[in-house]
Design an enzyme around this catalytic site. Structure first.
Site, short mmCIF file in Angstrom:
data_model
loop_
_atom_site.label_atom_id
_atom_site.label_comp_id
_atom_site.label_asym_id
_atom_site.label_seq_id
_atom_site.Cartn_x
_atom_site.Cartn_y
_atom_site.Cartn_z
N LYS A 115 0.82 -3.40 -6.12
CA LYS A 115 -0.54 -3.78 -5.72
C LYS A 115 -1.45 -2.78 -6.40
O LYS A 115 -1.40 -1.58 -6.10
CB LYS A 115 -0.68 -3.70 -4.21
CG LYS A 115 -2.11 -3.89 -3.69
CD LYS A 115 -2.13 -3.88 -2.15
CE LYS A 115 -3.54 -4.01 -1.60
NZ LYS A 115 -3.55 -4.08 -0.13
N HIS A 134 -10.83 -17.17 8.27
CA HIS A 134 -11.16 -15.75 8.40
C HIS A 134 -12.26 -15.47 9.42
O HIS A 134 -13.20 -14.71 9.16
CB HIS A 134 -11.58 -15.18 7.03
CG HIS A 134 -11.05 -13.79 6.79
ND1 HIS A 134 -11.24 -12.77 7.68
CD2 HIS A 134 -10.32 -13.27 5.76
CE1 HIS A 134 -10.66 -11.66 7.20
NE2 HIS A 134 -10.09 -11.94 6.04
N GLU A 158 3.88 -15.88 -2.96
CA GLU A 158 3.97 -14.93 -1.83
C GLU A 158 3.48 -15.62 -0.57
O GLU A 158 2.35 -16.09 -0.49
CB GLU A 158 3.11 -13.69 -2.13
CG GLU A 158 3.12 -12.67 -1.00
CD GLU A 158 2.35 -11.38 -1.31
OE1 GLU A 158 2.39 -10.90 -2.47
OE2 GLU A 158 1.69 -10.85 -0.40
N LYS A 216 -0.44 -15.07 -3.77
CA LYS A 216 -0.41 -15.56 -2.39
C LYS A 216 -0.63 -17.07 -2.37
O LYS A 216 -1.27 -17.62 -3.27
CB LYS A 216 -1.49 -14.87 -1.54
CG LYS A 216 -1.16 -13.42 -1.21
CD LYS A 216 -2.15 -12.82 -0.20
CE LYS A 216 -1.82 -11.36 0.05
NZ LYS A 216 -2.72 -10.70 1.02
N GLU A 260 -0.05 -12.20 10.74
CA GLU A 260 -1.27 -11.38 10.78
C GLU A 260 -2.48 -12.15 11.28
O GLU A 260 -3.27 -11.64 12.06
CB GLU A 260 -1.52 -10.83 9.38
CG GLU A 260 -2.82 -10.07 9.26
CD GLU A 260 -3.09 -9.57 7.85
OE1 GLU A 260 -2.21 -9.72 6.97
OE2 GLU A 260 -4.18 -9.03 7.61
N ASN A 298 0.90 -1.16 0.00
CA ASN A 298 0.00 0.00 0.00
C ASN A 298 0.94 1.20 0.00
O ASN A 298 1.26 1.77 1.03
CB ASN A 298 -0.90 0.00 1.24
CG ASN A 298 -1.80 -1.23 1.25
OD1 ASN A 298 -2.34 -1.63 0.22
ND2 ASN A 298 -1.95 -1.85 2.41
N ARG A 314 1.05 -8.02 -8.35
CA ARG A 314 0.35 -8.91 -7.41
C ARG A 314 -1.03 -9.33 -7.89
O ARG A 314 -1.78 -8.52 -8.47
CB ARG A 314 0.24 -8.24 -6.04
CG ARG A 314 1.58 -8.07 -5.38
CD ARG A 314 1.47 -7.33 -4.08
NE ARG A 314 1.19 -8.17 -2.93
CZ ARG A 314 0.22 -7.93 -2.05
NH1 ARG A 314 -0.62 -6.93 -2.20
NH2 ARG A 314 0.07 -8.71 -1.01
N ARG A 362 -15.30 -14.20 -2.96
CA ARG A 362 -13.96 -13.57 -3.00
C ARG A 362 -12.88 -14.57 -3.42
O ARG A 362 -11.89 -14.19 -4.07
CB ARG A 362 -13.66 -12.99 -1.62
CG ARG A 362 -12.32 -12.33 -1.55
CD ARG A 362 -12.19 -11.52 -0.27
NE ARG A 362 -10.81 -11.49 0.16
CZ ARG A 362 -10.39 -11.04 1.32
NH1 ARG A 362 -11.26 -10.58 2.20
NH2 ARG A 362 -9.12 -11.04 1.65
N GLU A 400 -8.23 -3.46 -2.76
CA GLU A 400 -8.43 -2.80 -1.47
C GLU A 400 -8.20 -1.30 -1.56
O GLU A 400 -7.52 -0.71 -0.72
CB GLU A 400 -7.52 -3.43 -0.41
CG GLU A 400 -7.79 -4.90 -0.20
CD GLU A 400 -6.96 -5.52 0.94
OE1 GLU A 400 -5.82 -5.09 1.14
OE2 GLU A 400 -7.49 -6.42 1.60
N ASP A 454 -6.49 -15.18 2.09
CA ASP A 454 -5.53 -14.23 2.66
C ASP A 454 -4.74 -14.79 3.84
O ASP A 454 -5.06 -14.48 4.98
CB ASP A 454 -6.29 -12.96 3.09
CG ASP A 454 -5.34 -11.80 3.32
OD1 ASP A 454 -4.16 -11.94 3.01
OD2 ASP A 454 -5.81 -10.75 3.80
C1 BDP Z 1 -4.03 -8.39 3.90
C2 BDP Z 1 -3.72 -7.35 4.93
C3 BDP Z 1 -3.55 -5.98 4.38
C4 BDP Z 1 -2.62 -6.01 3.18
C5 BDP Z 1 -3.19 -6.98 2.16
C6 BDP Z 1 -2.29 -7.17 0.96
O1 BDP Z 1 -4.75 -7.37 5.87
O2 BDP Z 1 -3.04 -5.17 5.41
O3 BDP Z 1 -2.48 -4.75 2.62
O4 BDP Z 1 -3.31 -8.24 2.72
O5 BDP Z 1 -1.64 -8.21 0.90
O6 BDP Z 1 -3.59 -9.60 4.42
O7 BDP Z 1 -2.23 -6.34 0.07
#
Ligand code: BDP
Length: 713
Positions: free
Chosen positions: A301, A535, A401, A374, A407, A224, A338, A350, A305, A379
């Site tokens: 990215k 989740h 990734e 990923k 987290e 980000n 990504r 999702r 989001e 996630d």
């Molecule tokens: C999620 C996280 C977020 C990250 C996002 C990402 O909650 O903070 O920005 O992935 O990988 O796991 O871009």
């Protein structure tokens, strides 16, 4: 005389109690403990011979000079020429005698970054550490030191080793403010304000640690991204870091904000097909290479989001990636684009969205683009099935990734060794080209013959003295590097190496703690998300259980979206009768997983809405099994705490105590997870807790009312 004796005694006592705080990681270089082995090593090693001095060979020399005298507890001088007992570190070009001592085929096999370590035969035995490049030699030096630290015989070494993937990276989610997104180990280690003038000692130790496990690149800033990192003053700071890392074979990369041409370039658009935008990036890239001639490239990215991206202008991910790739191509830089994307609109599962967006773009990316995927489709959950994009984009190199920072896995408070998670995805069979088409073969490029291959870990490093907050977090950093180098290593091997170097070679410690590490991931899955739940953590910060949460602005940010518990059962139906996400997998995989009977229990609730009274192969109902799994998770943590108690006498008090305190918290939190989840799910199942599973300590209301406004995130 008596005074002297007392002083001596005192200094011995002080030494044995000397605190260890974890700063040295796995590069502690303590004196070899076994008498006979120490003698063997001393006999075999008389000095160090390094014929040239380049920046990288200097790093290798410094490491040998630091490590050998400490390990052997004797002087190990630098020598002007090779002699019996020399440890020689050089490429054949630097010391041509290597050509007659090391087989040409071995050197060929070592490739650009690999190494060979040979003990020569005859009266004047020497140890030769070589490779085709300085970087290869440096990796060889670190490997040799690993052999000594783990107390391996060195009489007849004949080792050839080459990395299986080319880009072995850490991804830092570090902000310019020094906060770290999803960081649990203090602030960012990058002291942006004092750079470039002030070079913290940590930068070098960071580079040493990475080089020792084969990591050759680092993305310094958060995905980000803030466009400011691409401005001149920050590029000067980045260049200073690159200067520290270069002698260790590590390149820097940056996360690029797609809208940077607007934010720092003064343009009105960031449309990738706009010639002005293209020109802006070309000039920006030229400027970057002026400061950092070996800059690695961009991580991006986009359109995820809330991040800007090509779709803001009606363009595709390929248009966006290719524009940046073209700017980087003259300098051999790459774009890591990504695939972690999901739309802010629509109600599509999702799970399916990354595949739906990227699969149609297969073959449309330029040669220096790699798509970074990923490990799983949602996630970084404690357990996910492998991402359906693996094996589905044969014409595009894909890189894996993984997340080191925990987290969704108890932050830096819970002890969980992640190598088994990494291996599970690497060994998963996509069946893309028939059986044996593992994710490992996709991402190392061998399945489709791609030149680009890679593995990245989202870093768990921060300013904490021990780097990773939890000492055992270091093992996950270590495992990422070792598996990126060689994904065929087993989790047990990696744990063994790490433990011996980080703590002690004493088997009374290593054996039980290795077992504890190997079991820790399954234990965590059990007390957090057994049987394929996912989740169900607290909203936003992801701390603690909150399966009841349903207030998030997006449906797919709510735990209730993912577990779908109701009076009939629990789980997300992703078969043809549900979201049909399973159709994204190869038929062989889909067939096995779409049938409740053949779907592995570990993934059951990922793909099926299962009746509470459904009978599992164990003979238990789903409800009973869920309860037992939660209970087994708590018991598993109790066992870890017991084991730790037993082995603590074999290591220093300071680290023993740190881990002990964290395990106590982990035990409390595991019980919290079990109690909160069972109290909540019971309201749907309406069944009694089976024998051996205690009633929750508090009411459901109590758990629902807990608030953590300042939990790190
Ligand atoms: C999620 C996280 C977020 C990250 C996002 C990402 O909650 O903070 O920005 O992935 O990988 O796991 O871009």
């Amino acid at each position: 005389m008596r005074k002297l004796f007392l002083l001596l005694l005192l200094s011995i006592a002080a030494r044995s109690l000397q605190a260890e705080d974890g700063y040295e990681l796995w590069l502690r270089y303590h004196r070899i403990t076994g008498k006979a082995l120490l003698q063997d090593y001393r006999d075999a090693i008389s000095g160090i011979y390094i014929p040239v001095s380049t920046p990288v060979s200097t790093a290798a020399r410094e490491e040998l000079q630091k490590a050998l005298p400490a390990l052997l507890d004797k002087a190990v001088p630098l020598q002007q020429q090779a002699q019996a007992g020399s440890v020689i570190a050089a490429t054949p070009a630097q010391w041509p005698a290597i050509n007659s001592l090391v087989p040409a085929a071995s050197l060929q096999q070592a490739g650009a970054e690999g190494f060979c370590i040979y003990t020569t035969t005859g009266a004047d035995k020497k140890i030769i550490i070589t490779g085709n490049t300085d970087a290869g030699v440096l990796y060889g030096v670190f490997h040799f030191l690993r052999l000594l630290q783990t107390q391996q015989p060195i009489q007849q070494l004949s080792i050839v080793s080459a990395p299986k993937v080319r880009y072995r990276l850490l991804n830092h989610w570090d902000n310019l403010t020094r906060t770290v997104e999803r960081g649990y180990a203090g602030m960012s280690i990058w002291d942006w304000h004092r750079l470039p003038g002030y070079i913290d000692r940590r930068y070098k130790d960071y580079a040493r640690a990475n080089a020792s496990i084969g990591i050759n690149g680092t993305v310094l800033n958060n995905v980000n991204a803030n466009a400011t990192i691409l401005s001149k003053p920050y590029l000067e700071k980045v260049a200073a870091l690159a200067g520290v890392f270069r002698p260790y074979g590590i390149r820097v990369y940056l996360s690029a904000r797609f809208s940077a041409p607007i934010e720092i370039g003064g343009l009105k658009t960031a449309d990738p097909l706009d010639p002005q935008v293209q020109q802006w990036w070309k000039e920006k890239v030229k400027e970057i290479y002026h400061y950092i001639p070996d800059f690695g490239g961009f991580l991006v990215k986009a359109n995820s989001e809330g991040q800007p991206g090509p779709q803001n202008y009606g363009r595709s991910h390929a248009d966006g990636a290719n524009m940046l790739a073209d700017a980087l191509a003259p300098y051999k830089g790459i774009v890591m684009w990504r695939a972690f994307v999901y739309d802010s609109k629509g109600d599509e599962d999702r799970f399916k969205q990354a595949y739906d967006e990227f699969k149609p773009l297969d073959g449309r990316f330029h040669d220096n683009v790699v798509v970074q995927v990923k490990n799983g489709p949602i996630d970084f959950q404690p357990r996910e099935p492998f991402h359906p994009l693996f094996g589905a984009m044969p014409h595009t190199p894909l890189m894996l990734e993984l997340q080191l920072t925990q987290e969704y896995l108890g932050f830096a408070t819970h002890l969980v060794y992640l190598s088994p998670l990494f291996k599970e995805v690497l060994e998963a069979d996509t069946h893309a080209k028939g059986p044996g088409s593992t994710v490992a073969k996709v991402i190392d490029g061998s399945l489709e013959g791609h030149a680009i291959s890679g593995m990245a870990g989202v870093s768990n490093i921060g300013s904490d003295r021990n780097w990773t907050g939890h000492l055992f977090g270091q093992a996950n950093w270590y495992a990422l590097g070792r598996l990126a180098w060689d994904h065929t290593l087993t989790s047990a091997q990696v744990a063994d190496e790490w433990l011996r170097q980080t703590f002690t070679n004493d088997a009374r410690f290593v054996t039980p703690v290795q077992q504890m590490m190997l079991a820790s991931r399954e234990t965590l899955v059990n007390y957090m998300t057994p049987l394929g739940l996912h989740h169900i953590m607290g909203y936003g910060h992801h701390y603690g259980p909150a399966p009841w949460y349903d207030k998030a602005p997006r449906a797919d940010w709510n735990p209730v979206y993912f577990h779908r518990a109701d009076s009939t059962g629990i789980g997300f139906d992703r078969t043809a009768s549900g979201s049909n996400a399973l159709a994204q997998y190869a038929p062989a995989v889909r067939k096995q997983w779409e049938n409740m009977r053949t779907c592995p229990e570990a993934y059951l609730l990922w793909f099926h809405h299962v009746p509470w009274q459904y009978r599992l192969p164990s003979g238990r109902t789903l409800w009973e099994e869920l309860c037992y799994k939660y209970q087994a998770g708590v018991q598993g943590v109790q066992q870890m705490a017991d084991t730790w108690q037993q082995v603590s006498p074999y290591i220093d008090e300071e680290r023993a105590e740190q881990v002990r305190m964290l395990l106590a918290i982990q035990l409390e939190e595991a019980a919290w997870w079990r109690d909160a989840c069972l109290a909540y799910f019971r309201t749907f199942a309406k069944l009694p807790l089976p024998q051996g599973v205690p009633a929750p300590a508090h009411t459901l209301e109590y758990y629902r009312e807990l608030r953590f406004p300042y939990a790190p995130h």
